[in-house]
Design an enzyme around this catalytic site. Structure first.
Site, PDB file in Angstrom:
ATOM      1  CG  HIS A   1      -1.700   1.237   1.391  1.00 44.34           C
ATOM      2  ND1 HIS A   1      -2.903   1.402   0.745  1.00 44.34           N
ATOM      3  CD2 HIS A   1      -1.475   2.387   2.076  1.00 44.34           C
ATOM      4  CE1 HIS A   1      -3.395   2.595   1.035  1.00 44.34           C
ATOM      5  NE2 HIS A   1      -2.546   3.218   1.830  1.00 44.34           N
TER       6      HIS A   1
ATOM      7  CG  ASP B   1     -12.014   4.559   6.275  1.00 37.09           C
ATOM      8  OD1 ASP B   1     -11.434   5.272   7.099  1.00 37.09           O
ATOM      9  OD2 ASP B   1     -11.793   4.617   5.048  1.00 37.09           O
TER      10      ASP B   1
ATOM     11  NE  ARG C   1      -9.871  11.113   9.867  1.00 38.39           N
ATOM     12  CZ  ARG C   1      -9.077  10.320   9.136  1.00 38.39           C
ATOM     13  NH1 ARG C   1      -9.533   9.170   8.678  1.00 38.39           N
ATOM     14  NH2 ARG C   1      -7.843  10.665   8.871  1.00 38.39           N
TER      15      ARG C   1
ATOM     16  CB  SER D   1      -8.426   5.721   7.879  1.00 36.04           C
ATOM     17  OG  SER D   1      -8.828   5.817   6.549  1.00 36.04           O
TER      18      SER D   1
ATOM     19  CE  LYS E   1      -9.103   2.913   3.823  1.00 33.58           C
ATOM     20  NZ  LYS E   1      -9.206   4.298   3.469  1.00 33.58           N
TER      21      LYS E   1
END
Ligand code: URA
Length: 434
Positions: free
Chosen positions: A82, A161, A168, A183, A187
């Site tokens: 990621h 999320d 947010r 967050s 995922k």
């Protein structure tokens, strides 16, 4: 239990128990806790943070708020890489086929680009008819056959999320490190993998502008993953200039194909080789970088990595011949060379400026509903450390509409910071945290 008391605990720097987090988050997801109370909670977290255990449980609650993707018929060692988002970041384009060529598989969710950073989904969608897997079965099938299993985010994955992120966004609490960590990790944990590698970009074009913030975010994410039984490593990489030479969509696919053919820009190569090395090491196949390097070099020189790219494109509905004929990809009608007004060494190329210069000509989205132009983009002719003479070409802008071309050109010029003194070699891999 009352929500106001839980907010009060957090306001005073206390730690919520698992039962308290269950109460708060279950009732928020079902709509019983209003946004104004959750806003107060988020702001308290912004100022007072969360303990490691509290954050891990908070992340697990987020993960379990929606569908998860776990496989019972996956034989390969699964890697989820990621990136926290950068400019010119085509690492996933290269890494998927390469990991497959060295005997592993990628399983990951990818996103579309927003603002000055690009997204993997957009890059591959440069290829006509290309479609990512949209179901778990499709993902398993393609990952088993090609070793590259990438799927777009859906609303069913981690809906908590999505709800919290929207809140947010309007309560100035996006830039809270524990909230970012949970967050991202919620995922990652929603999809099965044996190893999560987090490429945490640091610098001008990145979400994390300083090494200290990047280190703290990495530490929190690695702790969440490892504490929940998922081996997680963070690699802090340089984003004080765009990664590689191209910024856009179809031009980044071309750069990815070139890399898989052995034609790399140095920074992209260093990042990709390091990530593959870490994957091979964690799988137990190598004990040092040079062993990994030999395996990677071979996967490139014998064409295995490029072949996987062809297979992945074909199985995703696209024309695999683009690998051998770039004219089959969208191409911009016009080109503009950006020429330097000064001489000197390139000390920095402000990545955010370059990302925005690509966005204004249509390569990226200013808002999430914008339609992008896959053909347009920017190619850098000079990178950090290079010497530039007045009149040399710094970069080329490929564009279709001339509407914003002058703005784009100015942004590119402003991005290049030249100095008189020779610039030291920059580090691409800043730190590894595991
Ligand atoms: N990316 C995410 O997925 N979440 C954040 O909060 C920030 C970046």
């Amino acid at each position: 239990m009352r929500v106001v008391d839980l907010i009060d605990i957090k306001k005073k720097g206390g730690v919520l128990s698992n039962e308290e987090l269950d109460f708060l988050l279950d009732n928020y997801l079902s709509g019983k806790v209003p946004d104004y109370q959750m806003s107060a909670f988020l702001m308290s977290v912004y100022f007072n943070g969360m303990s490691d255990d509290e954050l891990s449980y908070f992340t697990l609650k987020m993960r379990d708020s929606g569908d998860t993707i776990f496989f019972d018929n996956m034989e390969k060692y699964l890697v989820d890489k990621h990136s926290t988002g950068g400019v010119g970041d085509k690492v996933t384009v290269v890494l998927g086929p390469l990991l497959a060529a060295v005997g592993m598989a990628t399983t990951k969710l990818s996103g579309k680009g927003l603002g000055h950073t690009g997204g993997t989904i957009d890059k591959f969608e440069s290829i006509d008819n290309f479609k990512f897997s949209s179901t778990k079965d499709e993902l398993v099938n393609i990952a088993n056959k090609t070793g590259v299993g990438i799927m777009g985010y859906s609303d069913k994955i981690v809906p908590l999320d999505k709800k919290l992120y929207s809140l947010r966004d309007v309560t100035a609490t996006v830039d809270s490190i524990p909230l970012i960590a949970s967050s991202i990790m919620s995922k990652k944990l929603a999809v099965q993998s044996d190893l999560i590698i987090l490429d945490v970009k640091v610098g001008d074009g990145a979400f994390m502008k300083t090494i200290e913030d990047a280190r703290e975010l990495s530490r929190r994410m690695v702790n969440i993953g490892n504490s929940l039984g998922r081996k997680t490593i963070a690699v802090l990489t340089n984003m004080e200039e765009p990664l590689g030479l191209n910024i856009g969509n179809s031009n980044e696919i071309i750069e990815g194909i070139e890399a898989l053919s052995g034609n790399w820009s140095n920074d992209l190569k260093e990042v990709v080789y390091t990530l593959v090395y870490l994957a091979l090491k964690n799988k137990g196949e190598v004990s040092n970088f040079s062993e990994a390097e030999k395996i990677i070099d071979k996967a490139i020189s014998d064409g295995a990595a490029l072949d996987n790219m062809r297979k992945f494109i074909k199985m995703s509905g696209g024309n695999e011949n683009i690998v051998d004929d770039y004219k089959l990809l969208p191409t911009a009608e016009n080109k503009l060379k950006v020429v330097s007004n000064y001489s000197g060494y390139v000390n920095k190329i402000k990545a955010e400026n370059i990302g925005k210069a690509a966005m204004v000509i249509g390569a990226g989205r200013a808002t999430k509903d914008d339609i992008i132009d896959h053909a347009v983009g920017i190619t850098l002719y000079k990178k950090v450390g290079d010497f530039v003479n007045k009149g040399d070409i710094l970069a080329e802008i490929q564009y279709n509409s001339s509407k914003s071309i002058e703005i784009s050109k100015k942004m590119v010029l402003d991005a290049y910071i030249l100095v008189d003194k020779k610039v030291d070699n920059k580090k691409n891999i800043l730190e590894i945290i595991e």
